[in-house]
Structures are given as structure tokens and as C-alpha cells.
Design a protein around this motif. Structure first.
Motif, PDB file in Angstrom:
ATOM      1  N   GLU A   1       0.826  -1.209   0.000  1.00  0.00           N
ATOM      2  CA  GLU A   1       0.000   0.000   0.000  1.00  0.00           C
ATOM      3  C   GLU A   1       0.858   1.256   0.000  1.00  0.00           C
ATOM      4  N   LYS A   2       1.878   1.270   0.851  1.00  0.00           N
ATOM      5  CA  LYS A   2       2.753   2.435   0.947  1.00  0.00           C
ATOM      6  C   LYS A   2       3.568   2.627  -0.332  1.00  0.00           C
ATOM      7  N   GLU A   3       4.049   1.522  -0.896  1.00  0.00           N
ATOM      8  CA  GLU A   3       4.834   1.611  -2.130  1.00  0.00           C
ATOM      9  C   GLU A   3       3.992   2.176  -3.273  1.00  0.00           C
ATOM     10  N   ALA A   4       2.760   1.711  -3.383  1.00  0.00           N
ATOM     11  CA  ALA A   4       1.868   2.216  -4.425  1.00  0.00           C
ATOM     12  C   ALA A   4       1.601   3.705  -4.233  1.00  0.00           C
ATOM     13  N   ALA A   5       1.430   4.120  -2.981  1.00  0.00           N
ATOM     14  CA  ALA A   5       1.170   5.534  -2.691  1.00  0.00           C
ATOM     15  C   ALA A   5       2.387   6.399  -3.007  1.00  0.00           C
ATOM     16  N   ILE A   6       3.574   5.875  -2.720  1.00  0.00           N
ATOM     17  CA  ILE A   6       4.807   6.611  -3.025  1.00  0.00           C
ATOM     18  C   ILE A   6       4.937   6.813  -4.529  1.00  0.00           C
ATOM     19  N   LYS A   7       4.723   5.750  -5.286  1.00  0.00           N
ATOM     20  CA  LYS A   7       4.845   5.825  -6.740  1.00  0.00           C
ATOM     21  C   LYS A   7       3.757   6.695  -7.364  1.00  0.00           C
ATOM     22  N   ALA A   8       2.621   6.765  -6.698  1.00  0.00           N
ATOM     23  CA  ALA A   8       1.522   7.593  -7.207  1.00  0.00           C
ATOM     24  C   ALA A   8       1.689   9.051  -6.803  1.00  0.00           C
ATOM     25  N   GLY A   9       2.609   9.305  -5.867  1.00  0.00           N
ATOM     26  CA  GLY A   9       2.837  10.663  -5.404  1.00  0.00           C
ATOM     27  C   GLY A   9       1.877  11.115  -4.327  1.00  0.00           C
ATOM     28  N   SER A  10       1.063  10.188  -3.795  1.00  0.00           N
ATOM     29  CA  SER A  10       0.089  10.550  -2.767  1.00  0.00           C
ATOM     30  C   SER A  10       0.642  10.383  -1.354  1.00  0.00           C
ATOM     31  N   PHE A  11       1.812   9.787  -1.238  1.00  0.00           N
ATOM     32  CA  PHE A  11       2.467   9.642   0.070  1.00  0.00           C
ATOM     33  C   PHE A  11       3.947   9.935  -0.098  1.00  0.00           C
ATOM     34  N   THR A  12       4.477  10.749   0.798  1.00  0.00           N
ATOM     35  CA  THR A  12       5.885  11.127   0.739  1.00  0.00           C
ATOM     36  C   THR A  12       6.583  10.749   2.044  1.00  0.00           C
ATOM     37  N   VAL A  13       7.653   9.997   1.929  1.00  0.00           N
ATOM     38  CA  VAL A  13       8.443   9.651   3.111  1.00  0.00           C
ATOM     39  C   VAL A  13       9.191  10.902   3.557  1.00  0.00           C
ATOM     40  N   THR A  14       9.103  11.210   4.828  1.00  0.00           N
ATOM     41  CA  THR A  14       9.750  12.394   5.374  1.00  0.00           C
ATOM     42  C   THR A  14      11.266  12.329   5.225  1.00  0.00           C
ATOM     43  N   VAL A  15      11.853  13.415   4.751  1.00  0.00           N
ATOM     44  CA  VAL A  15      13.313  13.516   4.663  1.00  0.00           C
ATOM     45  C   VAL A  15      13.791  14.200   5.929  1.00  0.00           C
ATOM     46  N   ASP A  16      14.355  13.406   6.835  1.00  0.00           N
ATOM     47  CA  ASP A  16      14.832  13.903   8.129  1.00  0.00           C
ATOM     48  C   ASP A  16      16.345  13.710   8.178  1.00  0.00           C
ATOM     49  N   ASP A  17      17.072  14.815   8.005  1.00  0.00           N
ATOM     50  CA  ASP A  17      18.535  14.757   7.972  1.00  0.00           C
ATOM     51  C   ASP A  17      19.190  14.868   9.346  1.00  0.00           C
ATOM     52  N   SER A  18      18.403  14.977  10.403  1.00  0.00           N
ATOM     53  CA  SER A  18      18.970  15.118  11.738  1.00  0.00           C
ATOM     54  C   SER A  18      19.575  13.795  12.199  1.00  0.00           C
ATOM     55  N   GLU A  19      20.546  13.870  13.083  1.00  0.00           N
ATOM     56  CA  GLU A  19      21.200  12.661  13.555  1.00  0.00           C
ATOM     57  C   GLU A  19      20.233  11.794  14.349  1.00  0.00           C
ATOM     58  N   PRO A  20      20.065  10.538  13.975  1.00  0.00           N
ATOM     59  CA  PRO A  20      19.131   9.665  14.701  1.00  0.00           C
ATOM     60  C   PRO A  20      19.622   9.391  16.109  1.00  0.00           C
ATOM     61  N   LYS A  21      18.700   9.282  17.024  1.00  0.00           N
ATOM     62  CA  LYS A  21      19.051   9.089  18.428  1.00  0.00           C
ATOM     63  C   LYS A  21      18.570   7.731  18.926  1.00  0.00           C
TER      64      LYS A  21
END
Length: 339
Positions: free
Chosen positions: A317-337
Motif C-alpha cells: 500500500e505504501k509503495e503504491a502511494a509513493i509511486k503515485a505521489g500521494s504519500f511522501t516519506v519524510t526527509v529527516d537529515d537530523s542525527e538519529p538518536k
């Protein structure tokens, strides 16, 4: 390698979106066709089998085998020697030079400015600049696939404790780790993370020892951003999630899934611009996204039938939404904790 400042990171994100529109016409519907091979050189700070660089090298080798380019490369190039090697290839007539300059940004950009007739496509933490109009930058924006691999990881961990071993806490690594962690939370909201950076791009023994410590601390699944992590998981009976390349053939009982980076769309777009005489400063990072075919989730292979069906349904479901442009994975460049 130095992390970007907040200002540069923000401007980079804005530029990524703008560059996507500007570069969209650069992708060919099929393989490239060139009248004569373009002279291309690769300058790499690590061995070409290192997972990140291997993607660039693979794309270049494919173009070479297709007769599109005349390709030569230098590996294990020290940062202190990097500008000199760049100059040698430029002086030797290379029309396109590819590589990664995270640890030598200023010096490399000075070289680019000195050779305006040579196109440079270089992995960088900083955006392109008018001071070097012949420098196109990129990085592995594969957070889409990393997020999907996290969904699977959350469904596979039994202890809920996940170890994450990275090279350096720079944006290019951070965004993948953060996307993976967000994916894990989709299927295991109570998951906790151990996070460590080994301070090297290629030190399998150190990565392995770091992973051992995490397993001793209760982690039963590891995020293998570096080589060596999956070896530790294999020896201790833990699971692992791969990054950039698919290593399941080497770890059939260990690597459940991997977020794959396909550099071909990036390389093809740059090469087309070079042959057309239209190469210019731009951010080619957009071609690493799933929408442009730059990343994907590796096949489950030996873990087919072992991952919970509900998790796979969510991935689809998520992959289809990403390819359709209806879901965007957040780009978080901060150092993971760690949590």
C-alpha cells in the motif's frame, strides 16, 4: 565528512524539488544512444566493491559495456590526493568525472571551477553553486525504500530492540536511518533503537564488533548501513536489514530485506546532458527516489512466506502511494538518536 548546516540542508531540500522539474526531461525512455563513446572517469575514496560506490561503478560499467562511454577509475583515493586525481583526469580529456567529495568539498569545487569544459557529477552534502556551473551533485535519496524495509523489520523483531550501525552521522546516512525507524514504528510502535556510528566508510571489523555489542544488549535485528554488520548477525543468529545493495545471497538466513539504490537513472540523465552539451549545475539527487526508479525494495527471496502478511500488505500500500505521489516519506537529515 562534515554534516551540512541547517541552512544548507533546508536550501538543499528546496533545490531538490526544483531540480526534479528541471531535470525531468533528461531521462531517456530507453538506453542512451551516443555517436561516439564519452570519456568518463571515476574517482572513489573507497574500493569499488564498497556498497555505496559500487552503485556508481555498476552504472558506469553498464554504459561502458553498451559502448556508450570509455570508462576508467581510481579507487582508495585519499581525500588529500583527491583534487590531484581529479585534475589528472580532466587534463587527460575526461568529459565527465564522477565520484564522491563529502570529505573534500572545498578543494574539489575549486578543481571543478578550473576545468569549465569538464562535467562533474559528484556525491555531495551541499547544493550546486553558480561558482561551479559544471558541477552536478547527487546523493542516495533512497529513504522511500528504507522506510519500506523498516515496516518489515518492525514485523520481524521479537524483542523490539533494533541495532543500527552507520558510517558517519551526515545527512546522506541520517535520512535513511530515520526513514527506516519511521517504518519500524508502523508495525512495532514500542520498538527501541541502539544507534552507533563507526567513523569510517569501510571498516567491516569495527562495524562487526559494534553490532556484536548491540546483540549482547538485546537487539535481535540489525540495520546494516555498513559492511560487517550482517556478519555479526549471522554469527549470533540475529536478523539484518541491508542497505544500498542486496546481500541476501551471502546471508540467506540473516538478511530479510534490503533498500536498494539504482544509480542508473542518475547516470543516464547526466550522460545525456553531457552528450547534448547541456550539462549544468543541478541536484541529481531526485533520481534516487522511488518515483524515478532510483530505489526499490529487494525481493524477499529466502524469507518469502516468513514475513507477516499484514506487514507485506502495508508495504504494498505504501509503495503504491509513493509511486503515485500521494504519500511522501519524510526527509529527516537530523542525527538519529537511540531510544
Amino acid at each position: 565528512m562534515k554534516p551540512t548546516t541547517a541552512t544548507l540542508t533546508l536550501s538543499r531540500r528546496h533545490l531538490l524539488a526544483a531540480s526534479g522539474a528541471m531535470l525531468a526531461t533528461a531521462v531517456l525512455p530507453g538506453r542512451l544512444r551516443a555517436a561516439a563513446p564519452v570519456k568518463v572517469a571515476g574517482v572513489y575514496t573507497v574500493p569499488v566493491e564498497q556498497q555505496w560506490v559500487s552503485r556508481i561503478h555498476k552504472a558506469a560499467m553498464a554504459a561502458k559495456e553498451a559502448g556508450l562511454i570509455d570508462y576508467s577509475w581510481s579507487e582508495n583515493t585519499a581525500n588529500t590526493d583527491y583534487p590531484r586525481v581529479m585534475r589528472e583526469y580532466a587534463e587527460g580529456g575526461a568529459k565527465l568525472i564522477v565520484g564522491e567529495i563529502f570529505g573534500v568539498e572545498q578543494e574539489a569545487r575549486e578543481v571543478c571551477a578550473d576545468y569549465p569544459d569538464t562535467a562533474f557529477l559528484l556525491g555531495s552534502s551541499f547544493p550546486p553553486s553558480d561558482e561551479a556551473p559544471n558541477l552536478g551533485v547527487f546523493d542516495n535519496y533512497i529513504q522511500d525504500a528504507s522506510y519500506l524495509s523498516g515496516i518489515i523489520a518492525g514485523a520481524m523483531t521479537k524483542t523490539g530492540k533494533i541495532g543500527m550501525v552507520g558510517g558517519f552521522p551526515i545527512p546522506e546516512v541520517n535520512r535513511l536511518m530515520n526513514a527506516f525507524m519511521a517504518g519500524v514504528k508502523e508495525t512495532r510502535p514500542d520498538a527501541s533503537f541502539m544507534v552507533s556510528f563507526i567513523g569510517s566508510w569501510f571498516d567491516p571489523p569495527k562495524a562487526k564488533e559494534t553490532a556484536f555489542a548491540m546483540i549482547e544488549g538485546g537487539a535481535d535485528l540489525l540495520y546494516a548501513e555498513r559492511f560487517g554488520v550482517s556478519d555479526a548477525a549471522k554469527e549470533k543468529g540475529a536478523l539484518a536489514i541491508g542497505n544500498v545493495i542486496d546481500t541476501q545471497a551471502d546471508y540467506p538466513d540473516t538478511v530479510v530485506a534490503s533498500a536498494l539504490w539504482n544509480f542508473q537513472p542518475t547516470f543516464d540523465a547526466a550522460l545525456k546532458a553531457v552528450t547534448a552539451g547541456s550539462f549544468a549545475a543541478a541536484d541529481y539527487g531526485v533520481y534516487s527516489t522511488m518515483l524515478h526508479g532510483g530505489c526499490s525494495l529487494a525481493p524477499l527471496g529466502t524469507f518469502e512466506g516468513k514475513v507477516p502478511a499484514a506487514a507485506l500488505t502495508l508495504v504494498a500500500e505504501k509503495e503504491a502511494a509513493i509511486k503515485a505521489g500521494s504519500f511522501t516519506v519524510t526527509v529527516d537529515d537530523s542525527e538519529p538518536k537511540a531510544s
